[in-house]
Design a protein around this motif. Structure first.
Motif, mmCIF file in Angstrom:
data_model
loop_
_atom_site.group_PDB
_atom_site.id
_atom_site.type_symbol
_atom_site.label_atom_id
_atom_site.label_comp_id
_atom_site.label_asym_id
_atom_site.label_seq_id
_atom_site.Cartn_x
_atom_site.Cartn_y
_atom_site.Cartn_z
ATOM 1 N N ARG A 293 0.879 -1.358 -0.093
ATOM 2 C CA ARG A 293 0.014 -0.012 0.058
ATOM 3 C C ARG A 293 0.852 1.185 -0.073
ATOM 4 N N GLN A 294 0.675 2.133 -0.880
ATOM 5 C CA GLN A 294 1.386 3.332 -0.930
ATOM 6 C C GLN A 294 0.555 4.606 -1.306
ATOM 7 N N THR A 295 0.586 5.670 -0.655
ATOM 8 C CA THR A 295 -0.150 7.032 -0.773
ATOM 9 C C THR A 295 0.455 7.630 -2.181
ATOM 10 N N ARG A 296 -0.582 7.822 -3.103
ATOM 11 C CA ARG A 296 -0.259 8.421 -4.243
ATOM 12 C C ARG A 296 -1.135 9.720 -4.508
ATOM 13 N N ILE A 297 -0.755 10.515 -5.571
ATOM 14 C CA ILE A 297 -1.615 11.934 -5.803
ATOM 15 C C ILE A 297 -2.673 11.433 -6.922
ATOM 16 N N GLY A 298 -3.869 11.658 -6.787
ATOM 17 C CA GLY A 298 -4.727 11.592 -7.604
ATOM 18 C C GLY A 298 -5.318 12.788 -8.318
ATOM 19 N N ARG A 299 -6.499 12.885 -8.776
ATOM 20 C CA ARG A 299 -7.256 13.818 -9.293
ATOM 21 C C ARG A 299 -7.361 15.142 -8.344
ATOM 22 N N ASN A 300 -7.246 16.232 -8.958
ATOM 23 C CA ASN A 300 -7.099 17.466 -8.167
ATOM 24 C C ASN A 300 -6.134 17.430 -7.011
ATOM 25 N N GLY A 301 -5.104 16.690 -7.149
ATOM 26 C CA GLY A 301 -3.895 16.486 -6.118
ATOM 27 C C GLY A 301 -4.500 16.046 -4.857
ATOM 28 N N GLU A 302 -5.418 15.200 -4.783
ATOM 29 C CA GLU A 302 -5.971 14.466 -3.721
ATOM 30 C C GLU A 302 -5.208 13.019 -3.556
ATOM 31 N N PRO A 303 -4.769 12.967 -2.372
ATOM 32 C CA PRO A 303 -4.117 11.662 -2.100
ATOM 33 C C PRO A 303 -4.970 10.482 -2.008
ATOM 34 N N PHE A 304 -4.400 9.233 -2.382
ATOM 35 C CA PHE A 304 -5.183 8.194 -2.261
ATOM 36 C C PHE A 304 -4.229 6.781 -2.038
ATOM 37 N N GLU A 305 -4.854 5.842 -1.589
ATOM 38 C CA GLU A 305 -3.830 4.634 -1.096
ATOM 39 C C GLU A 305 -3.959 3.728 -2.312
ATOM 40 N N LEU A 306 -2.922 3.464 -3.017
ATOM 41 C CA LEU A 306 -2.826 2.479 -4.008
ATOM 42 C C LEU A 306 -2.498 1.235 -3.678
ATOM 43 N N LEU A 307 -3.085 0.016 -4.409
ATOM 44 C CA LEU A 307 -2.776 -1.282 -3.940
ATOM 45 C C LEU A 307 -2.084 -1.895 -5.080
ATOM 46 N N LYS A 308 -1.115 -2.796 -4.778
ATOM 47 C CA LYS A 308 -0.262 -3.742 -5.568
ATOM 48 C C LYS A 308 -0.086 -5.181 -4.738
ATOM 49 N N PHE A 309 -0.019 -6.092 -5.510
ATOM 50 C CA PHE A 309 0.578 -7.191 -4.791
ATOM 51 C C PHE A 309 1.962 -7.043 -4.349
ATOM 52 N N ARG A 310 2.507 -7.419 -3.262
ATOM 53 C CA ARG A 310 3.625 -7.032 -2.800
ATOM 54 C C ARG A 310 4.767 -7.983 -3.360
ATOM 55 N N SER A 311 5.857 -7.168 -4.171
ATOM 56 C CA SER A 311 6.742 -7.889 -5.126
ATOM 57 C C SER A 311 8.084 -7.645 -4.389
ATOM 58 N N MET A 312 8.350 -7.038 -3.435
ATOM 59 C CA MET A 312 9.438 -6.906 -2.696
ATOM 60 C C MET A 312 9.720 -7.476 -1.297
ATOM 61 N N VAL A 313 10.765 -7.609 -0.638
ATOM 62 C CA VAL A 313 10.768 -7.905 0.614
ATOM 63 C C VAL A 313 10.039 -6.916 1.577
ATOM 64 N N VAL A 314 9.851 -7.291 2.842
ATOM 65 C CA VAL A 314 8.974 -6.630 3.615
ATOM 66 C C VAL A 314 9.544 -5.282 4.100
ATOM 67 N N ASP A 315 11.088 -5.250 4.114
ATOM 68 C CA ASP A 315 11.466 -3.904 4.575
ATOM 69 C C ASP A 315 12.332 -3.307 3.389
ATOM 70 N N ALA A 316 11.478 -3.252 2.067
ATOM 71 C CA ALA A 316 12.044 -2.697 1.018
ATOM 72 C C ALA A 316 12.328 -1.210 0.981
ATOM 73 N N GLU A 317 11.191 -0.570 1.669
ATOM 74 C CA GLU A 317 11.324 1.194 1.778
ATOM 75 C C GLU A 317 12.750 1.393 2.845
ATOM 76 N N ALA A 318 13.105 0.451 3.582
ATOM 77 C CA ALA A 318 14.119 1.074 4.568
ATOM 78 C C ALA A 318 15.276 0.485 3.822
ATOM 79 N N ARG A 319 15.211 -0.072 2.918
ATOM 80 C CA ARG A 319 16.601 -0.453 2.125
ATOM 81 C C ARG A 319 16.743 0.489 0.781
#
Length: 449
Positions: A293-319
């Motif tokens: 789950r990741q916050t992306r910017i949508g229409r009119n600049g409104e943030p939303f939570e985008l979904l994907k199947f996780r394809s990386m290790v759990v601590d990917a953002e930290a790395r």
């Protein structure tokens, strides 16, 4: 192709509703046969076979969409005059079938044509006319998009300009175009603009080429605006080019939303077994969460939570911080072709774009559309050109021009340029074309990393 489609479509419909027709009603069958023959004639009447429309733009497809109602309208009068309402029934059921199958046939033919054009087959030999910078820009644009059907092989430049680094031969000056075309076998002349080209020059050039079998193209200086938004307005004897403003609301967007819901629900039902299998595999590989789950910017600049199947290790953002110096992305994007954070199964679902499928739920809730600009992170947008903010005028998409044009392989800010082109020139026909081409991009795994 259209003649065969018309004949088969009418034959199928007549057989399906045969019980509604009077026994031995020869007239209805004969009229259906004539209507089938009229199908390609109506497409021709709406410009569907013009050379300049084949393989590029949406004009070819719009001609098919116009031919359907035209066929129905033409059948009303003879049906009423002869009291043969069975004919109207046949045409009313067959016209949508003809439109659908002829459109699909064009998608297949266009895909085949584009593959040939990438190999240099079926290209129009084009002579570019203008300043060196403008000619170079046209040369680069045509090289990026071979499906335009053009290849710039030579140029005519203003006398005294330096053609250094142009990469194509200079065969004359601005006043030599007719002679060059007559002896060079060119099929198109593209006037690319520049401070040297004035209205009087363009008029004289058009006159000089009137008796020459060559297509004359003139860049209006309005990049990324399709012809459907342009109109010539005569004002006191001077033609002005009117540019219609893009529309971001209205009935067409209501239809777009309805199509999103119908196609997404259908996709979720069909793909539900695959979604369950992938979700289970992601969970079993390391016990981590199924979704990323990741916050992306949508229409009119409104943030939303985008979904994907996780394809990386759990601590990917930290790395990620340790990999920034190896970034291969452009315009604020982080991309790494050989990313060590990606799991083996994650690489598989990325290669086939399966990791993107949970975004169908984003489409269903309305934060995304099936087709639209790519949704970005807020810090990515901060590093992009100011023009990129125009993408917020429409809903971001699961797929778009960026995906069918190379995705991660796009150079520089090319992805931004394609997103802006979509925003400026959106149409339902363009959406359908992008969805069709997305399947090919996924199957070929173009730019999937």
């Amino acid at each position: 192709m259209d003649l065969v489609i018309g004949l088969i479509s009418f034959a199928v419909i007549v057989q399906v509703i045969d019980r509604l027709l009077l026994p031995g009603d020869v007239f209805s069958y004969l009229a259906a046969l004539l209507a089938a023959g009229a199908w390609p004639l109506l497409i021709a009447a709406t410009g569907g076979y013009r050379r300049r429309r084949i393989g590029v733009g949406t004009g070819e497809l719009r001609s098919v969409f116009r031919a359907g109602p035209a066929l129905l309208a033409l059948s009303v009068y003879p049906a009423a005059m002869l009291s043969q309402w069975s004919l109207l029934t046949v045409v009313a059921l067959t016209a949508p079938l003809c439109v659908t199958v002829s459109t699909l046939g064009r998608f297949v033919a266009r895909d085949r044509l584009h593959r040939l054009q990438k190999r240099g087959v079926g290209m129009r030999r084009t002579l570019a006319v203008g300043s060196p910078d403008a000619v170079a820009a046209l040369r680069d644009a045509v090289a990026r998009e071979p499906f335009s059907g053009m290849t710039v092989i030579a140029a005519c430049l203003p006398v005294g300009t330096e053609p250094d680094g142009l990469g194509i031969p200079v065969v004359g000056g601005l006043n030599d175009v007719r002679a060059v075309v007559m002896h060079g076998g060119y099929e198109a002349v593209a006037v690319t603009g520049g401070e040297y080209l004035r209205e009087s020059y363009l008029r004289r050039l058009a006159w000089s080429l009137e008796d020459v079998d060559v297509e004359l193209l003139v860049a209006p200086g309005l990049a990324e605006v399709v012809h459907s938004r342009l109109d010539i307005k005569p004002v006191v004897g001077m033609p002005l080019l009117e540019v219609e403003q893009p529309k971001f609301t209205g009935w067409q967007h209501t239809i777009k939303r309805a199509l999103d819901i119908v196609l997404t629900l259908t996709g979720l039902i069909v793909l539900s077994p695959l979604l369950l299998v992938v979700a289970l595999a992601v969970k079993l590989q390391d016990g981590g969460p199924v979704f990323f789950r990741q916050t992306r910017i949508g229409r009119n600049g409104e943030p939303f939570e985008l979904l994907k199947f996780r394809s990386m290790v759990v601590d990917a953002e930290a790395r990620k911080a340790a990999l920034l110096d190896r970034n291969e992305g452009h315009g604020g994007l982080f991309k790494l072709r050989e990313d060590p954070r990606i799991t083996p199964f994650g690489q598989f679902i990325r290669d086939w774009s399966i990791d993107e499928l949970p975004q169908l739920f984003n489409v269903l809730e309305g934060s995304m559309s099936l087709v639209g600009p790519r949704p970005h992170l807020s810090h990515e947008l901060a590093e992009m050109p100011v023009d990129a903010n125009r993408r917020a005028l429409v809903t971001p998409g699961l797929t778009g021009l960026w995906q069918i044009s190379g995705r991660s392989d796009l150079p520089g800010n090319e992805g931004v340029r394609l997103d802006l082109r979509y925003v400026e020139n959106w149409s339902i026909t363009l959406d359908l074309l992008i969805i069709w081409k997305t399947f090919r991009a996924v199957l070929t795994r173009s730019g999937a990393h």
